[in-house]
Motif scaffolding. Structure first.
Motif, short mmCIF file in Angstrom:
data_model
loop_
_atom_site.label_atom_id
_atom_site.label_comp_id
_atom_site.label_asym_id
_atom_site.label_seq_id
_atom_site.Cartn_x
_atom_site.Cartn_y
_atom_site.Cartn_z
N GLU A 213 2.45 15.82 2.53
CA GLU A 213 2.17 16.79 1.11
C GLU A 213 2.19 18.17 1.18
O GLU A 213 2.90 18.67 2.21
N GLU B 43 0.84 -1.25 0.18
CA GLU B 43 0.06 -0.09 0.02
C GLU B 43 0.98 1.33 0.01
O GLU B 43 0.54 2.16 -0.68
N PRO B 44 1.70 1.47 0.58
CA PRO B 44 2.83 2.53 0.68
C PRO B 44 3.21 2.98 -0.85
O PRO B 44 3.52 4.11 -0.94
N ARG C 134 4.58 9.92 4.72
CA ARG C 134 3.33 10.70 4.52
C ARG C 134 3.29 12.04 4.64
O ARG C 134 3.05 12.51 5.56
N ASP D 87 7.36 -4.12 5.88
CA ASP D 87 7.10 -2.91 6.06
C ASP D 87 7.49 -2.45 7.22
O ASP D 87 7.44 -3.20 8.27
N TYR E 148 9.72 5.85 2.55
CA TYR E 148 8.35 6.65 2.49
C TYR E 148 8.15 7.45 3.54
O TYR E 148 8.49 7.11 4.48
N THR F 226 1.32 2.43 -3.50
CA THR F 226 0.27 2.75 -4.51
C THR F 226 -0.39 3.85 -3.84
O THR F 226 -1.36 4.42 -4.51
N ASP F 227 -0.24 4.18 -2.44
CA ASP F 227 -1.19 5.27 -1.87
C ASP F 227 -0.54 6.56 -2.22
O ASP F 227 0.59 6.96 -2.25
N PRO F 228 -1.47 7.48 -2.95
CA PRO F 228 -0.95 8.70 -3.58
C PRO F 228 -0.55 9.86 -2.53
O PRO F 228 -0.14 10.69 -2.51
N GLU F 229 -0.92 9.50 -1.20
CA GLU F 229 -0.56 10.50 -0.41
C GLU F 229 0.64 10.14 0.42
O GLU F 229 1.09 10.76 1.19
N VAL F 230 1.28 8.97 -0.11
CA VAL F 230 2.64 8.41 0.37
C VAL F 230 3.66 8.90 -0.70
O VAL F 230 3.56 8.62 -1.94
#
Ligand code: FES
Ligand SMILES: [Fe+2]
Lengths: 338, 74
Positions: A269, A142-143, A267, A229, A265, A145-149
């Motif tokens: 923005e 998920e990290p 999180r 992870d 990675y 594919t998550d656009p916020e990461v």
């Protein structure tokens, strides 16, 4: 050459599990219109990219007399073997035998071609044995594919067996010692109690008495590809955004070597994301690298029989669990001796 | 792209060697994050107080800092 299901469990354990996806090399290692020879799971392969970017992965063995296709010529949509000119398409089909037009090899799919996918800057391939050529279902971390990461990939090649590289990640306690003089893992207790927490896709190996200080937990995830992870706090100098995480994968190159993939990675923005990216490129990447070098130096110095002569204690439960799992999978994948 | 084993490259995220201006800005930013905090207003004030200005020499505003970070951290 294809991966054989008659390989011994010992060989599979040493060179990497089959019938799942593994990372191979970063995407940019194969430019459009280029080829690259790679070793993975103890076999030779050819990565071949058309000029429009479409990538394929072939066994590096000409179907005629076994010369390496990687010594051949990129013809745009196929490769021509240097030895006698046999041409092979990107799906492994022989398209032409220039020396003997109409030869019965033409039109036959004689070269193994592995399913490939490109994920967050890395090439993943499905390494099925001859009984399992169809790709296993793949769920991506998920990290990634998550656009916020936001993530940066760091790739490195180590002269250490793939198992040692994965075991190192299932051994969080080394952070407080090996990486004590680092920018991120200077803090935290040097004694701890751990537990294993099973999940639907693997397990957590985590401290029971500390979280968010050092490298305090790790999750092994088996989702068609094996990955870990974990999360490690940054010092205040890294700015807003909290801890950084690592998604780690390992390519089993051969019995002695591995390719390691670490996506760092965070999180973050907006300007916080931009400032982390700026600092990462300018100053932080080097510090992460120094930490990774500590791992490399240690793993490359481990004796070949390190895992034969151990005295394990409670902190090694994560490693023990991992070995049991991988050994069982290697046994199950081997039909040798059946 | 080198084909020789092992590939051990410290810098895999850069597009260029940072300029002296970028090094200075990054180092000061780390100091500001450490000493002044993580709010945008504090960061801008901290950089200006240290006389580490934009490439054209003008003091930072929140807008100009944001724009510069977006450029350097794209
Ligand atoms: S070995 Fe490749 S064409 Fe003969
Ligand atoms: Fe480590």
């Amino acid at each position: 050459m294809t991966l054989s299901s008659s390989a011994t469990a010992e060989h599979i354990y040493a060179t990497g599990l089959r019938n799942q996806w593994h990372p191979v090399v970063p995407s940019h290692f194969v430019a459009p219109g280029a080829m690259r020879k790679v070793t993975a799971l103890g076999e030779q392969w050819l990565l071949f990219r058309r000029s429009d970017g479409v990538l394929s992965m072939l066994a590096d063995r000409c179907p005629h007399r076994g010369a390496p296709l990687s010594l051949g010529k990129h013809l745009g949509d196929r490769v021509a073997c240097w030895y006698h000119g046999v041409e092979v398409e990107s799906d492994g089909t022989v398209s032409s035998v220039p020396g003997l037009p109409g030869c019965s090899l033409e039109g036959k799919k004689l070269v193994t071609s592995l399913p490939v996918r490109e994920v967050a800057g890395a090439i993943l391939a499905y390494f099925g044995d001859e009984e399992h050529p169809e790709p296993a279902e793949l769920a991506l971390p998920e990290p990634l594919t998550d656009p916020e990461v936001d993530a940066f990939l760091c790739y490195a090649e180590w002269n250490a067996p793939w198992r040692y590289a994965v075991e190192n990640l299932l051994d969080p306690m080394h952070g407080a010692f090996l990486h004590h003089d680092s920018h991120t893992m200077f803090d935290g207790d040097t004694t701890a109690k751990f537990r294993i927490r099973e999940t639907a896709r693997g397990y957590f190996f985590e401290k029971t008495d500390q979280r968010g200080v050092n490298f305090d937990w790790v999750e092994l995830c088996r989702t068609g590809v094996d990955w870990v992870d974990l999360s490690i706090p940054y010092p205040p100098s890294a700015g807003p955004g909290g801890p950084f995480g690592i998604v780690g994968m390992v390519c089993p190159v051969d019995e002695q070597r591995s390719g390691v993939f670490f996506w760092r990675y965070r999180r973050v923005e907006d300007w916080q994301r931009a400032s982390w990216r700026f600092l990462y490129r300018t100053l932080i990447e080097q510090r992460h690298w120094d930490v990774l070098e500590q791992d490399r130096v240690m793993l490359e110095a481990m004796p070949a029989d390190a895992d034969q002569q151990e005295n394990l204690y409670q902190h090694d439960l994560g490693v023990v669990r991992l070995r049991r799992l991988y050994r069982a999978a290697a046994e199950a994948q081997s039909t040798a001796g059946v | 792209m080198t084909d020789t084993w092992p590939y051990l490259d410290v810098h895999q995220s850069r597009t260029h060697e940072p300029t002296p201006y970028e090094y200075k800005l990054a180092a000061t930013l780390e100091e500001v994050f450490t000493r002044e905090g993580h709010e945008l207003a504090d960061v801008v004030r901290g950089l200006n107080a240290r006389q580490v200005h934009a490439a054209d020499g003008s003091p930072w505003t929140e807008e100009s800092f944001r724009a510069e970070m977006n450029r350097l951290g794209a």
